[in-house]
Design an enzyme around this catalytic site. Structure first.
Site, PDB file in Angstrom:
ATOM      1  N   HIS A 108      -2.468   4.205  -5.278  1.00  0.00           N
ATOM      2  CA  HIS A 108      -2.389   3.476  -4.015  1.00  0.00           C
ATOM      3  C   HIS A 108      -3.005   4.340  -2.909  1.00  0.00           C
ATOM      4  O   HIS A 108      -2.787   5.539  -2.860  1.00  0.00           O
ATOM      5  CB  HIS A 108      -0.929   3.161  -3.687  1.00  0.00           C
ATOM      6  CG  HIS A 108      -0.764   2.157  -2.601  1.00  0.00           C
ATOM      7  ND1 HIS A 108      -0.944   0.810  -2.809  1.00  0.00           N
ATOM      8  CD2 HIS A 108      -0.454   2.296  -1.291  1.00  0.00           C
ATOM      9  CE1 HIS A 108      -0.733   0.157  -1.677  1.00  0.00           C
ATOM     10  NE2 HIS A 108      -0.445   1.040  -0.743  1.00  0.00           N
ATOM     11  N   ASP A 161      -1.788   2.415  -9.488  1.00  0.00           N
ATOM     12  CA  ASP A 161      -1.070   2.193  -8.231  1.00  0.00           C
ATOM     13  C   ASP A 161       0.440   2.121  -8.481  1.00  0.00           C
ATOM     14  O   ASP A 161       0.925   1.240  -9.192  1.00  0.00           O
ATOM     15  CB  ASP A 161      -1.550   0.876  -7.591  1.00  0.00           C
ATOM     16  CG  ASP A 161      -1.124   0.741  -6.141  1.00  0.00           C
ATOM     17  OD1 ASP A 161       0.030   1.086  -5.816  1.00  0.00           O
ATOM     18  OD2 ASP A 161      -1.945   0.272  -5.330  1.00  0.00           O
ATOM     19  N   CYS A 221      -3.800  -1.948   2.295  1.00  0.00           N
ATOM     20  CA  CYS A 221      -2.353  -1.898   2.049  1.00  0.00           C
ATOM     21  C   CYS A 221      -1.679  -3.064   2.770  1.00  0.00           C
ATOM     22  O   CYS A 221      -1.927  -4.231   2.460  1.00  0.00           O
ATOM     23  CB  CYS A 221      -1.827  -0.535   2.486  1.00  0.00           C
ATOM     24  SG  CYS A 221      -0.102  -0.233   2.113  1.00  0.00           S
TER      25      CYS A 221
END
Length: 232
Positions: free
Chosen positions: A202, A171, A123
């Site tokens: 995600h 995502d 991330c």
């Protein structure tokens, strides 16, 4: 002898900060600097460090939020998300890169380092891993669902090391159009691989999150190990 782990301290011009060190049972191996999500070096990131140590790597995960508190560790509930976003927005990314470089330099001096060094980030850390590659700090770089990479494609020509990027097809933070944009930019770079996992959201690698996708996480881990073995 099994994997061992401990917190160590790294000195910087602004003070000292912690980093979580995981050592393989062989006591030696190639190096990985593991770059956190926005939730700190929490239980999940520590478990990832230990997993890669079990895979035979010497792993160091620096605490990039140290300027805002001692070893900040957040969960994935609403309060954790709120605080995590605040910390991400308050973090100077140039200073974070400097901290990562210090962690890499620490790995280089460790008696257990046997080989070269890769960065793996998740991330927020995925974007930082991308920049770590562009800065030439590591020999190999891997980015899991790196948020904002599509906005830093002006740095693509600076990446001279093998780079693997993992994205989830579903995502909600990184649109598939952004992934396509990244893929187009690196289309003619044979050292850059992009993997997209069907149905994955995600954070699909994190077993502590509702978005965990076991199949995607397993495939991505396998792809990562193959990539490391081929390039590190």
């Amino acid at each position: 002898m099994s994997v061992t782990s401990q917190w160590i301290e790294i000195s910087s011009p602004e003070g000292t900060f912690g980093a979580y060190l995981a050592i393989p049972h062989t006591r030696k191996g190639p190096g990985i600097v593991l770059i956190q999500e926005i939730f700190g070096v929490n239980e999940h990131i520590r478990s990832v460090a230990e997993q890669y140590a079990a895979d035979g790597y010497l792993v160091l995960a620096p605490d990039l939020f140290w300027r805002h508190g001692h070893r900040i560790e957040l969960g994935y509930d609403e309060a954790g998300w709120k605080r995590a976003v605040e910390l991400m927005n308050a973090t100077d990314r140039y200073k974070a890169q400097a901290d990562i470089k210090l962690a890499i330099d620490t790995l280089k001096t460790h008696t257990g380092l046997d080989g070269r060094i890769a960065s793996i980030g998740y991330c927020f850390g995925g974007m930082l891993s991308y920049n770590t590659a562009a800065n030439g700090f590591v020999d190999v770089a891997i980015a899991y669902y790196g948020g904002g990479i599509q906005n830093q494609l002006d740095r693509a020509s600076e990446i001279k090391v093998p780079l693997l990027m993992h994205f989830g097809e579903q995502d909600s933070h990184i649109p598939i159009d952004a992934v396509k944009q990244i893929a187009e930019r690196f289309e003619f770079n044979d050292d850059v691989d992009i993997e997209v996992y069907p149905g994955a959201e995600h954070g699909f690698n994190c077993s502590h999150r509702d978005s965990y996708n076991q199949r995607a996480a397993a495939e991505a881990h396998g792809n990562t190990l193959i990539f490391l073995s081929q390039n590190l």
